[in-house]
Design a protein around this motif. Sequence first.
Motif, PDB file in Angstrom:
ATOM      1  N   GLY A  19      56.512  61.917  11.232  1.00 50.05           N
ATOM      2  CA  GLY A  19      56.492  63.140  10.870  1.00 50.05           C
ATOM      3  C   GLY A  19      57.841  63.840  10.693  1.00 50.05           C
ATOM      4  O   GLY A  19      58.846  63.577  10.193  1.00 50.05           O
ATOM      5  N   ILE A  20      58.048  64.858  11.739  1.00 48.59           N
ATOM      6  CA  ILE A  20      59.273  65.436  11.917  1.00 48.59           C
ATOM      7  C   ILE A  20      60.394  64.749  12.249  1.00 48.59           C
ATOM      8  O   ILE A  20      61.500  64.574  11.825  1.00 48.59           O
ATOM      9  N   GLY A  21      60.092  63.748  13.243  1.00 46.74           N
ATOM     10  CA  GLY A  21      61.126  62.786  13.770  1.00 46.74           C
ATOM     11  C   GLY A  21      61.684  62.041  12.704  1.00 46.74           C
ATOM     12  O   GLY A  21      63.163  62.185  12.414  1.00 46.74           O
ATOM     13  N   ARG A  40      58.179  54.566  21.670  1.00 46.48           N
ATOM     14  CA  ARG A  40      57.360  53.585  22.304  1.00 46.48           C
ATOM     15  C   ARG A  40      57.094  52.582  21.287  1.00 46.48           C
ATOM     16  O   ARG A  40      57.011  51.325  21.691  1.00 46.48           O
ATOM     17  N   THR A  41      56.636  52.456  20.164  1.00 45.63           N
ATOM     18  CA  THR A  41      55.869  51.760  19.355  1.00 45.63           C
ATOM     19  C   THR A  41      57.135  51.078  18.402  1.00 45.63           C
ATOM     20  O   THR A  41      57.274  51.739  17.306  1.00 45.63           O
ATOM     21  N   ASN A  94      62.144  65.772  20.167  1.00 46.54           N
ATOM     22  CA  ASN A  94      60.942  65.928  19.382  1.00 46.54           C
ATOM     23  C   ASN A  94      59.520  65.673  19.888  1.00 46.54           C
ATOM     24  O   ASN A  94      58.774  65.823  19.444  1.00 46.54           O
ATOM     25  N   LYS A 165      55.433  72.769  27.444  1.00 49.49           N
ATOM     26  CA  LYS A 165      56.133  73.550  26.404  1.00 49.49           C
ATOM     27  C   LYS A 165      57.025  74.493  26.948  1.00 49.49           C
ATOM     28  O   LYS A 165      57.916  75.105  26.387  1.00 49.49           O
ATOM     29  N   VAL A 195      51.764  70.565  10.995  1.00 49.70           N
ATOM     30  CA  VAL A 195      52.560  69.949  10.197  1.00 49.70           C
ATOM     31  C   VAL A 195      51.950  68.852   9.371  1.00 49.70           C
ATOM     32  O   VAL A 195      50.867  68.132  10.062  1.00 49.70           O
TER      33      VAL A 195
HETATM   34  N1  LIG Z   1      52.282  67.900  14.051  1.00 46.95           N
HETATM   35  C1  LIG Z   1      51.941  69.032  14.370  1.00 46.95           C
HETATM   36  O1  LIG Z   1      51.108  69.646  13.642  1.00 46.95           O
HETATM   37  C2  LIG Z   1      52.871  69.943  15.188  1.00 46.95           C
HETATM   38  C3  LIG Z   1      52.614  71.472  15.289  1.00 46.95           C
HETATM   39  C4  LIG Z   1      53.458  72.242  16.079  1.00 46.95           C
HETATM   40  C5  LIG Z   1      54.454  71.542  16.950  1.00 46.95           C
HETATM   41  N2  LIG Z   1      54.587  70.124  16.815  1.00 46.95           N
HETATM   42  C6  LIG Z   1      55.665  69.458  17.860  1.00 46.95           C
HETATM   43  O2  LIG Z   1      56.186  68.442  16.835  1.00 46.95           O
HETATM   44  C7  LIG Z   1      56.558  67.564  17.657  1.00 46.95           C
HETATM   45  C8  LIG Z   1      56.227  66.155  17.034  1.00 46.95           C
HETATM   46  O3  LIG Z   1      56.339  65.915  15.746  1.00 46.95           O
HETATM   47  P1  LIG Z   1      55.357  65.077  14.842  1.00 46.95           P
HETATM   48  O4  LIG Z   1      53.921  65.605  15.128  1.00 46.95           O
HETATM   49  O5  LIG Z   1      55.744  65.417  13.614  1.00 46.95           O
HETATM   50  O6  LIG Z   1      55.504  63.901  15.345  1.00 46.95           O
HETATM   51  P2  LIG Z   1      56.483  62.458  15.022  1.00 46.95           P
HETATM   52  O7  LIG Z   1      57.925  62.941  14.795  1.00 46.95           O
HETATM   53  O8  LIG Z   1      55.845  62.003  13.746  1.00 46.95           O
HETATM   54  O9  LIG Z   1      56.185  61.639  16.243  1.00 46.95           O
HETATM   55  C9  LIG Z   1      56.643  62.048  17.274  1.00 46.95           C
HETATM   56  C10 LIG Z   1      56.736  60.824  18.178  1.00 46.95           C
HETATM   57  O10 LIG Z   1      56.923  60.892  19.706  1.00 46.95           O
HETATM   58  C11 LIG Z   1      56.488  59.541  20.294  1.00 46.95           C
HETATM   59  N3  LIG Z   1      56.244  59.894  21.689  1.00 46.95           N
HETATM   60  C12 LIG Z   1      54.995  60.487  22.131  1.00 46.95           C
HETATM   61  N4  LIG Z   1      55.251  60.177  23.493  1.00 46.95           N
HETATM   62  C13 LIG Z   1      56.251  59.187  23.788  1.00 46.95           C
HETATM   63  C14 LIG Z   1      56.720  58.749  25.260  1.00 46.95           C
HETATM   64  N5  LIG Z   1      55.729  58.778  26.271  1.00 46.95           N
HETATM   65  N6  LIG Z   1      57.669  58.034  24.844  1.00 46.95           N
HETATM   66  C15 LIG Z   1      58.430  57.956  23.787  1.00 46.95           C
HETATM   67  N7  LIG Z   1      58.333  58.511  22.536  1.00 46.95           N
HETATM   68  C16 LIG Z   1      56.923  59.049  22.743  1.00 46.95           C
HETATM   69  C17 LIG Z   1      55.603  59.163  19.456  1.00 46.95           C
HETATM   70  O11 LIG Z   1      55.811  57.741  19.228  1.00 46.95           O
HETATM   71  P3  LIG Z   1      55.145  56.679  20.088  1.00 46.95           P
HETATM   72  O12 LIG Z   1      53.803  56.842  20.313  1.00 46.95           O
HETATM   73  O13 LIG Z   1      55.431  55.479  19.376  1.00 46.95           O
HETATM   74  O14 LIG Z   1      56.105  56.597  21.233  1.00 46.95           O
HETATM   75  C18 LIG Z   1      55.223  60.024  18.255  1.00 46.95           C
HETATM   76  O15 LIG Z   1      55.473  58.907  17.090  1.00 46.95           O
HETATM   77  C19 LIG Z   1      56.124  67.819  19.099  1.00 46.95           C
HETATM   78  O16 LIG Z   1      56.959  68.062  19.869  1.00 46.95           O
HETATM   79  C20 LIG Z   1      55.109  68.557  18.786  1.00 46.95           C
HETATM   80  O17 LIG Z   1      54.545  69.505  19.773  1.00 46.95           O
HETATM   81  C21 LIG Z   1      53.726  69.351  16.026  1.00 46.95           C
END
Ligand SMILES: NC(=O)c1ccc[n+]([C@@H]2O[C@H](COP(=O)([O-])OP(=O)(O)OC[C@H]3O[C@@H](n4cnc5c(N)ncnc54)[C@H](OP(=O)(O)O)[C@@H]3O)[C@@H](O)[C@H]2O)c1
Length: 262
Positions: A19-21, A40-41, A94, A165, A195
């Motif tokens: 996603g965002i990352g 992690r993955t 992120n 947060k 998102v």
């Molecule tokens: N998605 C939404 O609707 C939304 C809405 C508001 C705010 N946010 C914020 O946006 C951020 C995430 O963005 P995204 O949802 O688009 O996700 P993303 O960028 O697709 O992925 C974030 C990655 O963080 C990694 N992560 C989680 N726990 C971890 C750990 N213990 N060690 C290392 N890596 C870890 C996960 O990978 P692994 O599992 O492989 O480690 C996950 O794939 C978060 O801060 C979230 O609070 C998201």
Amino acid sequence: MSLNNSKKPVIAVVGAGPGIGEAVARRFANEGFVVALLARTESVLKSIAHGIDNDVEKGTAHYYITDLRIENSVLSSFDQIRADLGPVSVLVYNAGARRVNGRSILDTTTEEFENFTKINLFGAFWSCKCVLPDMLVAGKGTILFTSATGALRGMPGLASFSPGKFGLRSLCQVLTREYQSRGIHSVNIIVDGPVDGKLIGGVVRRKWQRDGSEEKLKEVTSYLMQPSDLAETYWFLHMQPRSTWTQELDVRAMKESMFSKL
Ligand SMILES: NC(=O)c1ccc[n+]([C@@H]2O[C@H](COP(=O)([O-])OP(=O)(O)OC[C@H]3O[C@@H](n4cnc5c(N)ncnc54)[C@H](OP(=O)(O)O)[C@@H]3O)[C@@H](O)[C@H]2O)c1
């Protein structure tokens, strides 16, 4: 042996998923950065890195398997990034962890509270400690935190998410007050709503399908933030002239009410 012989600027995307990352990593890679992806993955990291290398240039993206709940895992990944690519000039924290369906305080275990808070807050603290010394020597650096509505107001069911947060928001303010005058630009980005990534975007779209919400399915970008559009905001913040630095910024889709979860 350096993996960054042309000494491109380095961005570390901590919590790099599809996603965002990934979107932020791609945006900066397109501007000439080399990218360190931490999560992690391995299969997911590998596929994101290969995609960026194919679309931008071979050797642009590198991945580091890291568990942000473990200090030594964070420290050793950043040591390796420094050895492979050089000092980090942009840190994007992120990673975030929450339940999709909330759970009350009484039903939340200590283990869950600790695990999620480590991801939402501690990992950011450790990551900052890894990159700040080089940024201070350089006299510049950008630190961007991905935040959420839950950073501004506690909601029922978010006991294991909101406190982390909130803490991250506070850490960003402390960073600014301690290091802004030495060239470090830190921003807390409140992502106020869903998102359009694989997990949340998928859940929301399936709900719309079940509910027969055709209008929403046709107008997705009015309701769901697009990762690539968010990435534009991250790039904009990084590029802000130093006479006008943002410390906190909130974003939402057009049809999302302001601070919708409050
Ligand atoms: N998605 C939404 O609707 C939304 C809405 C508001 C705010 N946010 C914020 O946006 C951020 C995430 O963005 P995204 O949802 O688009 O996700 P993303 O960028 O697709 O992925 C974030 C990655 O963080 C990694 N992560 C989680 N726990 C971890 C750990 N213990 N060690 C290392 N890596 C870890 C996960 O990978 P692994 O599992 O492989 O480690 C996950 O794939 C978060 O801060 C979230 O609070 C998201």
